[in-house]
Design a protein around this motif. Structure first.
Motif, PDB file in Angstrom:
ATOM      1  N   HIS A 201     -14.480  29.128   1.941  1.00  0.00           N
ATOM      2  CA  HIS A 201     -15.440  28.086   1.591  1.00  0.00           C
ATOM      3  C   HIS A 201     -15.977  28.339   0.185  1.00  0.00           C
ATOM      4  CE1 HIS A 201     -18.408  24.949   2.227  1.00  0.00           C
ATOM      5  NE2 HIS A 201     -19.340  25.759   1.706  1.00  0.00           N
ATOM      6  N   LEU A 202     -16.045  27.250  -0.606  1.00  0.00           N
ATOM      7  CA  LEU A 202     -16.663  27.305  -1.929  1.00  0.00           C
ATOM      8  C   LEU A 202     -18.051  26.659  -1.831  1.00  0.00           C
ATOM      9  CD1 LEU A 202     -13.737  26.260  -4.325  1.00  0.00           C
ATOM     10  CD2 LEU A 202     -14.496  28.556  -3.688  1.00  0.00           C
ATOM     11  N   SER A 203     -19.005  27.335  -2.415  1.00  0.00           N
ATOM     12  CA  SER A 203     -20.382  26.817  -2.335  1.00  0.00           C
ATOM     13  C   SER A 203     -20.640  25.734  -3.379  1.00  0.00           C
ATOM     14  CB  SER A 203     -21.389  27.967  -2.504  1.00  0.00           C
ATOM     15  OG  SER A 203     -21.189  28.631  -3.746  1.00  0.00           O
ATOM     16  N   SER A 204     -20.014  25.913  -4.542  1.00  0.00           N
ATOM     17  CA  SER A 204     -20.227  24.913  -5.599  1.00  0.00           C
ATOM     18  C   SER A 204     -18.907  24.703  -6.330  1.00  0.00           C
ATOM     19  CB  SER A 204     -21.302  25.386  -6.584  1.00  0.00           C
ATOM     20  OG  SER A 204     -21.498  24.426  -7.613  1.00  0.00           O
ATOM     21  N   PRO A 205     -18.263  23.590  -6.084  1.00  0.00           N
ATOM     22  CA  PRO A 205     -18.638  22.542  -5.137  1.00  0.00           C
ATOM     23  C   PRO A 205     -18.459  22.984  -3.683  1.00  0.00           C
ATOM     24  CG  PRO A 205     -16.465  22.115  -5.996  1.00  0.00           C
ATOM     25  CD  PRO A 205     -16.974  23.315  -6.751  1.00  0.00           C
ATOM     26  N   SER A 206     -19.061  22.255  -2.773  1.00  0.00           N
ATOM     27  CA  SER A 206     -18.989  22.624  -1.355  1.00  0.00           C
ATOM     28  C   SER A 206     -17.648  22.165  -0.790  1.00  0.00           C
ATOM     29  CB  SER A 206     -20.158  21.980  -0.590  1.00  0.00           C
ATOM     30  OG  SER A 206     -20.111  22.365   0.753  1.00  0.00           O
ATOM     31  N   TRP A 207     -16.663  23.080  -0.858  1.00  0.00           N
ATOM     32  CA  TRP A 207     -15.309  22.786  -0.405  1.00  0.00           C
ATOM     33  C   TRP A 207     -14.911  23.747   0.712  1.00  0.00           C
ATOM     34  CZ3 TRP A 207     -12.293  22.311  -5.671  1.00  0.00           C
ATOM     35  CH2 TRP A 207     -12.650  21.111  -6.291  1.00  0.00           C
ATOM     36  N   ASN A 208     -14.137  23.248   1.605  1.00  0.00           N
ATOM     37  CA  ASN A 208     -13.476  24.082   2.612  1.00  0.00           C
ATOM     38  C   ASN A 208     -12.028  24.290   2.194  1.00  0.00           C
ATOM     39  OD1 ASN A 208     -15.682  24.296   4.500  1.00  0.00           O
ATOM     40  ND2 ASN A 208     -15.305  22.125   5.004  1.00  0.00           N
ATOM     41  N   ILE A 209     -11.611  25.539   2.236  1.00  0.00           N
ATOM     42  CA  ILE A 209     -10.258  25.886   1.797  1.00  0.00           C
ATOM     43  C   ILE A 209      -9.504  26.520   2.967  1.00  0.00           C
ATOM     44  CG2 ILE A 209      -8.878  27.220   0.171  1.00  0.00           C
ATOM     45  CD1 ILE A 209     -11.211  27.176  -1.739  1.00  0.00           C
ATOM     46  N   ARG A 210      -8.309  26.000   3.237  1.00  0.00           N
ATOM     47  CA  ARG A 210      -7.401  26.624   4.211  1.00  0.00           C
ATOM     48  C   ARG A 210      -6.172  27.077   3.442  1.00  0.00           C
ATOM     49  NH1 ARG A 210     -10.775  22.245   5.541  1.00  0.00           N
ATOM     50  NH2 ARG A 210     -11.073  22.107   7.806  1.00  0.00           N
ATOM     51  N   MET A 211      -5.949  28.333   3.470  1.00  0.00           N
ATOM     52  CA  MET A 211      -4.777  28.905   2.798  1.00  0.00           C
ATOM     53  C   MET A 211      -3.873  29.520   3.871  1.00  0.00           C
ATOM     54  SD  MET A 211      -6.812  30.704  -0.318  1.00  0.00           S
ATOM     55  CE  MET A 211      -8.099  31.182   0.810  1.00  0.00           C
ATOM     56  N   GLY A 212      -2.618  29.238   3.761  1.00  0.00           N
ATOM     57  CA  GLY A 212      -1.697  29.751   4.769  1.00  0.00           C
ATOM     58  C   GLY A 212      -0.357  30.164   4.202  1.00  0.00           C
ATOM     59  N   ILE A 213       0.300  31.029   4.934  1.00  0.00           N
ATOM     60  CA  ILE A 213       1.655  31.480   4.589  1.00  0.00           C
ATOM     61  C   ILE A 213       2.461  31.603   5.879  1.00  0.00           C
ATOM     62  CG2 ILE A 213       1.110  32.726   2.461  1.00  0.00           C
ATOM     63  CD1 ILE A 213       0.879  35.256   4.058  1.00  0.00           C
ATOM     64  N   PRO A 214       3.761  31.413   5.806  1.00  0.00           N
ATOM     65  CA  PRO A 214       4.593  31.640   7.001  1.00  0.00           C
ATOM     66  C   PRO A 214       4.418  33.077   7.498  1.00  0.00           C
ATOM     67  CG  PRO A 214       5.839  30.460   5.339  1.00  0.00           C
ATOM     68  CD  PRO A 214       4.558  30.885   4.681  1.00  0.00           C
ATOM     69  N   TYR A 215       4.212  33.182   8.787  1.00  0.00           N
ATOM     70  CA  TYR A 215       3.945  34.500   9.385  1.00  0.00           C
ATOM     71  C   TYR A 215       5.048  35.496   9.043  1.00  0.00           C
ATOM     72  CZ  TYR A 215       2.568  37.886  12.973  1.00  0.00           C
ATOM     73  OH  TYR A 215       2.164  39.013  13.623  1.00  0.00           O
ATOM     74  N   ALA A 216       6.282  35.014   9.059  1.00  0.00           N
ATOM     75  CA  ALA A 216       7.404  35.918   8.844  1.00  0.00           C
ATOM     76  C   ALA A 216       7.464  36.457   7.429  1.00  0.00           C
ATOM     77  CB  ALA A 216       8.721  35.224   9.188  1.00  0.00           C
ATOM     78  N   ASP A 217       6.937  35.664   6.448  1.00  0.00           N
ATOM     79  CA  ASP A 217       7.010  36.108   5.063  1.00  0.00           C
ATOM     80  C   ASP A 217       6.219  37.386   4.825  1.00  0.00           C
ATOM     81  OD1 ASP A 217       8.545  33.937   4.633  1.00  0.00           O
ATOM     82  OD2 ASP A 217       7.207  32.922   3.211  1.00  0.00           O
ATOM     83  N   VAL A 218       5.020  37.452   5.415  1.00  0.00           N
ATOM     84  CA  VAL A 218       4.162  38.613   5.191  1.00  0.00           C
ATOM     85  C   VAL A 218       4.410  39.701   6.225  1.00  0.00           C
ATOM     86  CG1 VAL A 218       1.755  39.390   5.077  1.00  0.00           C
ATOM     87  CG2 VAL A 218       2.402  37.175   4.117  1.00  0.00           C
ATOM     88  N   PHE A 219       4.598  39.255   7.454  1.00  0.00           N
ATOM     89  CA  PHE A 219       4.661  40.227   8.543  1.00  0.00           C
ATOM     90  C   PHE A 219       6.096  40.490   9.009  1.00  0.00           C
ATOM     91  CE2 PHE A 219       0.664  37.840   8.832  1.00  0.00           C
ATOM     92  CZ  PHE A 219      -0.223  38.867   8.581  1.00  0.00           C
ATOM     93  N   GLU A 220       7.053  40.157   8.138  1.00  0.00           N
ATOM     94  CA  GLU A 220       8.455  40.374   8.519  1.00  0.00           C
ATOM     95  C   GLU A 220       8.730  41.838   8.818  1.00  0.00           C
ATOM     96  OE1 GLU A 220      12.958  39.454   6.833  1.00  0.00           O
ATOM     97  OE2 GLU A 220      11.198  39.065   5.587  1.00  0.00           O
ATOM     98  N   SER A 221       8.202  42.728   7.958  1.00  0.00           N
ATOM     99  CA  SER A 221       8.416  44.154   8.183  1.00  0.00           C
ATOM    100  C   SER A 221       7.783  44.612   9.491  1.00  0.00           C
ATOM    101  CB  SER A 221       7.843  44.966   7.023  1.00  0.00           C
ATOM    102  OG  SER A 221       6.449  44.718   6.885  1.00  0.00           O
ATOM    103  N   VAL A 222       6.600  44.015   9.813  1.00  0.00           N
ATOM    104  CA  VAL A 222       5.948  44.364  11.080  1.00  0.00           C
ATOM    105  C   VAL A 222       6.786  43.890  12.259  1.00  0.00           C
ATOM    106  CG1 VAL A 222       3.874  44.038  12.471  1.00  0.00           C
ATOM    107  CG2 VAL A 222       3.685  44.280   9.994  1.00  0.00           C
ATOM    108  N   ILE A 223       7.296  42.647  12.139  1.00  0.00           N
ATOM    109  CA  ILE A 223       8.126  42.096  13.215  1.00  0.00           C
ATOM    110  C   ILE A 223       9.388  42.951  13.393  1.00  0.00           C
ATOM    111  CG2 ILE A 223       9.475  40.100  13.954  1.00  0.00           C
ATOM    112  CD1 ILE A 223       7.442  38.364  12.401  1.00  0.00           C
TER     113      ILE A 223
END
Length: 578
Positions: free
Chosen positions: A261-283
């Motif tokens: 969330h940004l306070s000024s301006p008041s924005w909601n932010i959703r950031m996402g990545i494919p699970y496999a891209d980051v957690f591939e080594s974990v998988i």
């Protein structure tokens, strides 16, 4: 129920018991390992998720800083004295040249603030004129401009933010330019509109990948900016359970989404990545670990099966040997593989040794029984019509007495008693007293035969005369002593008979002079090193019968010294007929 299970388990083969125990143990260890790994992985994933969320939140922080910079830039431009003066000249001057110069100065000021993140800076005047500076020259729709003007007027000089309807990568930062001079203070000079390439700003982050996405909305969840994913994902203003991140599936793909969330301006932010891209080594690590555990379990079962086979194979061999022994086969099985020195190997080895000892005992007992049977057969052969022999001897005795001969009746009577007693089948053992009566009958004959040459000495402990001895065990030794003593010519031949109490045993010895003997003659007779004569057969017979009756520690022994020979044997005082 428990007893039934226990009875069932008791009746299961030993091999199956070991396999069952090994399998259950391997499954338990594998299950515990997998659960432990799942717990550890869950804790690790939680930490990793938090760290990933923090990394993605850096984008919000960076974006917030850039937004704040642009907001400050808009304020600085809107309050710039030269900018306001040039705008006033451009708006109020009737001179076209002055208008053109003022416009040029305004555009020059605008270009001074253009950077890689700002596509253009526009100034929308109240009369609708548009002054543009930068790399992007495209007018927005009248509706957008109308909306910007209304919102800027409502904010009264504060910055407002809008998204572009024509380009989803662009956003606007707008602000009303209000006079700061004393004349017409805070009256509107126009509207500053900064066109920002939001996608370029976001792509400058090293955290995002090609497959990453960002969705920015206002407090009413109206979209301000979105990447390629928004139509495929169902976003919510707040994550489940108000967490900073969530994992969602969309279009057959699992996504890791971080909420900011940004306070000024008041924005909601959703950031996402494919699970496999980051957690591939974990998988991959999870899959590899589970496969490794499964392979370990399988390998454990295989190796356990080999060990169980090795153990039960020797058990089966032992049972096979027992069944062979039970069926009467006493031969020890030959094996190319040594039995080993563990408990099972020693058990098989000891069983083989026991089988050999058992076979030796049976063979020895068989030999003894054969000797006894042969002795009985020989005795039976010697009993052919004994009554005819006794009647004949009685006739000779009567005829000698009738003729007045004194020695012949004594000889015949002694011979008859000797034959009668020797051919008797009453028992294999008799008392020393009875055995000495046989010897006395024989000596009566020899005294008549050698009246002046034979010196017979008998030395007996009277209290041991009831001790049992094999029948016809002393008389053959006395006979041998007389025969061998006469091998050399002497005036008198002496034979000593001694029967002495020697503690738990009684020792019988027969000694003669005038001869020598090999003290190992009995051993040589048994191994056929020398051929026995008639007397040699008698010595072997006596020794064998003594050992058969009393045991291996008893038997005939020989000694020789100074032209004297002593043949002796011992018998136990106490003997129970078996």
């Amino acid at each position: 129920m428990i007893k039934a299970v226990q009875n069932f388990f008791d009746n299961v083969k030993f091999r199956n018991k070991l396999i069952a125990i090994t399998t259950v143990t391997a499954v338990i260890i594998g299950g515990v390992s997998i659960m432990g790994y799942e717990y550890t992985a869950k804790r690790y994933n939680s930490l990793l998720y938090d760290q990933t969320a923090i990394s993605l939140n850096y984008i919000s922080i960076d974006l917030s800083a850039k937004i704040q910079t642009i907001t400050s830039l808009s304020q600085m431009l809107s309050l710039n004295k030269n900018m306001q003066e040039n705008l006033s000249n451009y708006i109020d001057s009737p001179d076209i040249i002055k208008k053109r110069d003022a416009r040029s100065l305004i555009i020059q000021s605008i270009y001074h603030y253009i950077d890689k993140n700002i596509e253009s800076i526009d100034i929308l005047l109240e009369n609708g004129d548009l002054i543009q500076g930068g790399a992007f020259f495209q007018a927005e729709s009248p509706e957008i401009y109308k909306k910007i003007k209304e919102e800027c007027q409502r904010k009264q000089g504060a910055a407002v933010w809008f998204s572009s309807n024509s380009d989803d990568r662009t956003i606007f930062c707008a602000r009303q330019i209000r006079k700061t001079s004393y004349s017409d203070f805070l009256s509107s000079l126009g509207y500053l509109i900064i066109r920002i390439d939001l996608k370029s700003i976001l792509q400058q982050s090293s955290v995002l990948t090609e497959n990453s996405f960002i969705y920015i909305s206002d407090d009413s969840d109206n979209p301000i900016y979105s990447s390629d994913y928004p139509n495929k994902i169902s976003f919510s203003v707040q994550s489940e359970n108000n967490k900073k991140y969530e994992i969602k599936k969309s279009g057959g793909q699992t996504l890791f989404i971080v909420h900011g969330h940004l306070s000024s301006p008041s924005w909601n932010i959703r950031m996402g990545i494919p699970y496999a891209d980051v957690f591939e080594s974990v998988i991959l690590a999870k899959i590899a670990t589970i496969l490794l555990i499964i392979v370990s379990i399988v390998l454990t079962l295989v190796l356990s099966g080999v060990c169980v086979q090795s153990i039960t194979k020797r058990f089966d061999m032992l049972i096979f040997k027992m069944n062979r022994l039970k069926s009467g086969k006493l031969e020890v099985l030959e094996s190319d593989n040594p039995p080993g020195q563990d408990e099972l190997g020693l058990l098989n080895q000891y069983f083989d040794e026991m089988t050999l000892e058992f076979k030796a005992m049976i063979d020895d007992n068989y030999v003894k029984q054969m000797l006894i049977a042969q002795a009985q057969l020989k005795a039976l052969e010697q009993q052919i019509n004994p009554h005819f022999l006794y009647n004949t001897l009685d006739t000779i005795k009567w005829f000698a007495k009738h003729c007045g001969e004194k020695n012949i009746p004594v000889i015949v009577e002694s011979l008859g008693s000797l034959l009668r007693n020797s051919l008797s089948q009453d028992s294999d053992v008799i008392s020393l007293k009875k055995e000495l009566s046989f010897v006395n009958n024989y000596l009566q004959i020899q005294k008549i035969r050698f009246p002046d040459l034979l010196n017979l000495v008998v030395d007996v402990d009277e209290w041991i005369l009831e001790v049992k001895t094999p029948k016809m065990s002393i008389q053959p030794l006395v006979e041998n002593a007389i025969i061998y003593s006469m091998e050399e010519i002497q005036d008198v031949y002496t034979v000593n008979i001694r029967i002495k109490d020697t503690g738990d045993t009684v020792t019988i010895s027969v000694e003669n002079d005038g001869s020598q003997i090999d003290e190992n003659i009995l051993e040589k007779l048994n191994n056929n090193s020398i051929k026995p004569t008639g007397h040699g057969i008698g010595l072997v017979n006596i020794d064998t019968r003594i050992k058969l009756i009393f045991g291996e520690k008893y038997g005939v022994s020989f000694s020789s010294f100074a032209n004297h020979v002593i043949v002796s044997f011992s018998i136990p005082k106490s003997y129970q007929s078996n």
